[in-house]
Design a protein around this motif. Structure first.
Motif, short mmCIF file in Angstrom:
data_model
loop_
_atom_site.label_atom_id
_atom_site.label_comp_id
_atom_site.label_asym_id
_atom_site.label_seq_id
_atom_site.Cartn_x
_atom_site.Cartn_y
_atom_site.Cartn_z
N ARG A 44 0.83 -1.21 0.00
CA ARG A 44 0.00 0.00 0.00
C ARG A 44 0.86 1.26 0.00
O ARG A 44 0.61 2.21 -0.75
CB ARG A 44 -0.94 -0.01 1.20
CG ARG A 44 -1.88 1.21 1.23
CD ARG A 44 -2.89 1.10 2.36
NE ARG A 44 -3.74 -0.07 2.20
CZ ARG A 44 -4.67 -0.44 3.07
NH1 ARG A 44 -4.87 0.26 4.17
NH2 ARG A 44 -5.41 -1.50 2.85
N ALA A 45 1.91 1.27 0.82
CA ALA A 45 2.78 2.45 0.88
C ALA A 45 3.53 2.64 -0.43
O ALA A 45 3.69 3.78 -0.91
CB ALA A 45 3.77 2.29 2.03
N LEU A 46 3.99 1.55 -1.04
CA LEU A 46 4.70 1.65 -2.31
C LEU A 46 3.78 2.14 -3.43
O LEU A 46 4.21 2.90 -4.31
CB LEU A 46 5.31 0.30 -2.67
CG LEU A 46 6.55 -0.10 -1.87
CD1 LEU A 46 6.92 -1.56 -2.16
CD2 LEU A 46 7.73 0.81 -2.18
N ARG A 47 2.52 1.73 -3.41
CA ARG A 47 1.57 2.22 -4.40
C ARG A 47 1.40 3.74 -4.29
O ARG A 47 1.43 4.46 -5.30
CB ARG A 47 0.23 1.54 -4.24
CG ARG A 47 0.16 0.12 -4.78
CD ARG A 47 -1.24 -0.44 -4.61
NE ARG A 47 -1.36 -1.76 -5.22
CZ ARG A 47 -2.47 -2.47 -5.24
NH1 ARG A 47 -3.57 -2.00 -4.65
NH2 ARG A 47 -2.50 -3.65 -5.83
N ALA A 48 1.21 4.22 -3.06
CA ALA A 48 1.02 5.65 -2.85
C ALA A 48 2.25 6.44 -3.31
O ALA A 48 2.13 7.48 -3.98
CB ALA A 48 0.72 5.93 -1.38
N LEU A 49 3.43 5.94 -2.96
CA LEU A 49 4.67 6.61 -3.36
C LEU A 49 4.82 6.58 -4.87
O LEU A 49 5.16 7.59 -5.50
CB LEU A 49 5.86 5.90 -2.71
CG LEU A 49 7.25 6.41 -3.11
CD1 LEU A 49 7.44 7.84 -2.66
CD2 LEU A 49 8.34 5.52 -2.56
N ASP A 50 4.54 5.44 -5.50
CA ASP A 50 4.69 5.30 -6.94
C ASP A 50 3.77 6.26 -7.68
O ASP A 50 4.17 6.89 -8.66
CB ASP A 50 4.39 3.85 -7.34
CG ASP A 50 4.99 3.48 -8.69
OD1 ASP A 50 6.17 3.85 -8.92
OD2 ASP A 50 4.31 2.84 -9.50
N ARG A 51 2.56 6.40 -7.19
CA ARG A 51 1.61 7.30 -7.84
C ARG A 51 2.06 8.75 -7.71
O ARG A 51 1.95 9.53 -8.66
CB ARG A 51 0.22 7.11 -7.23
CG ARG A 51 -0.90 7.75 -8.03
CD ARG A 51 -2.26 7.50 -7.39
NE ARG A 51 -2.74 6.14 -7.65
CZ ARG A 51 -2.92 5.23 -6.71
NH1 ARG A 51 -2.63 5.51 -5.45
NH2 ARG A 51 -3.38 4.04 -7.02
#
Length: 366
Positions: free
Chosen positions: A135-142
């Protein structure tokens, strides 16, 4: 103008590395930046610049290095370059939001990182280490997607994933396939020598082919299943961790199954050339091997989900199916085998590297 080609990591083999190689050939003055390089002989000495991750114990340990990749792409100094093309399948695209990134930047996306955006389609989806961080990596990637940088995807399947993940449109530029090289020099069977020639001579007259790495997500078990549905012998070519499972399945199969372990390039091409049907069940972002099969005139049966259906439909190179439906698989495979595939090799030339080079050039000038 001083240019830079950016790539995640340079592996020994892979479709994304083939794209990088074509980009490097057509932009001969550009340097290359990658996390690490596992094939130093692929490019001229000194052309590839490795990251500090590549000089650490994390080199080659993709899962362990994953949390540090976004930080590297944000902090690396790019100020010495006037343009940049990024080849991304994990987090390299984030380099476009680096404060020192050149204004003239283009991103070619093989896929948004499957680890976080499509774990159901990734061989490492069961990794306990990645689950808490997804979840954290998705937010950062976006957040790190630069909204002003043009993006190209290697298939419509991937372009749709980009839209869902990053809320960003992408043009589709299918990757290069070395069709001209595959088709040069006549029959591949005539080029096979030694033990490979003996393997080829011992094969049945008509057979179904499954060929890839022997790993679970490639679903070579389904190639054997297709042979059973058609009552045709099966040849399985490759090597990998699933060999014992495939051999166990072959032992109880209703049709003969022959293994070609670790085939040379020449033998693999000859197998494709000889096969009545190439079976390609995995869900892939593009899927180069069905195009390679078409280049030698052999049709493919591919998954209805994924990028491989786009190439098969574009050149009328076989059929797309839901491999879970035996009745539909048998009907589609029967229909493919009955059709005349004259001209398939010519239609496969659409995917040759010259088309890719032209489309990349036009995209960069728009």
């Amino acid at each position: 103008m001083r240019g830079l080609l950016v790539h995640e990591w340079i592996a020994l083999n892979g479709g994304s590395e083939n794209v990088l190689e074509v980009l490097a050939d057509t932009h001969a003055d550009a340097s290359i930046l990658a996390l690490w390089e596992d094939q130093p002989s692929r490019f001229a000495p000194g052309r590839v610049r490795e990251s500090w991750i590549g000089r650490s114990p994390l080199r080659g340990r993709k899962a362990a290095a994953l949390p540090l990749m976004p930080a590297f792409w944000q902090r690396v100094d790019l100020s010495d370059h006037e343009w940049m093309i990024v080849s991304s399948h994990a987090f390299a695209h984030q380099v476009a939001s680096n404060p020192t990134a050149p204004e003239r930047t283009h991103i070619y996306v093989h896929t948004p990182a499957r680890y976080i955006w499509a774990p159901e389609h990734d061989a490492r989806r069961d990794s306990a280490a990645l689950a808490p961080a997804r979840r954290a990596l998705r937010a950062l990637d976006r957040r790190r997607v630069n909204p002003h940088v043009p993006v190209a995807a290697n298939s419509r399947f991937v372009a749709d994933r980009i839209q869902a993940a990053w809320d960003k449109d992408a043009v589709v530029i299918h990757p290069p396939v070395d069709v001209a090289r595959i088709q040069a020099g006549g029959s591949w069977a005539a080029r096979v020598t030694g033990p490979d020639a003996e393997v080829l001579a011992d094969l049945p007259e008509v057979f179904v082919l499954g060929a890839s790495r022997f790993v679970r997500y490639k679903r070579l078990d389904l190639a054997i299943r297709v042979g059973e549905l058609l009552d045709l012998p099966v040849v399985v070519a490759g090597r990998g961790e699933e060999l014992k499972a495939l051999q166990h399945q072959a032992a109880s199969s209703t049709v003969p199954v022959t293994f070609a372990l670790g085939p040379s390039d020449q033998l693999l091409r000859a197998l494709m050339e000889r096969a009545a049907l190439y079976v390609f069940p995995p869900i892939e972002d593009f899927g180069i091997m069905p195009v390679e099969s078409a280049a030698v005139g052999t049709p493919s049966l591919v998954n209805a989900v994924g990028g491989a259906r786009e190439s098969v439909e574009r050149i009328d190179g076989g059929a797309v199916v839901d491999f879970a439906d035996d009745i539909a698989v048998r009907a589609a495979a029967d229909a493919v085998l009955r059709r005349d595939h004259t001209g398939l090799d010519e239609r496969a030339r659409f995917f040759d590297r010259s088309r890719f080079v032209d489309e990349i050039a036009r995209w960069r000038t728009q």
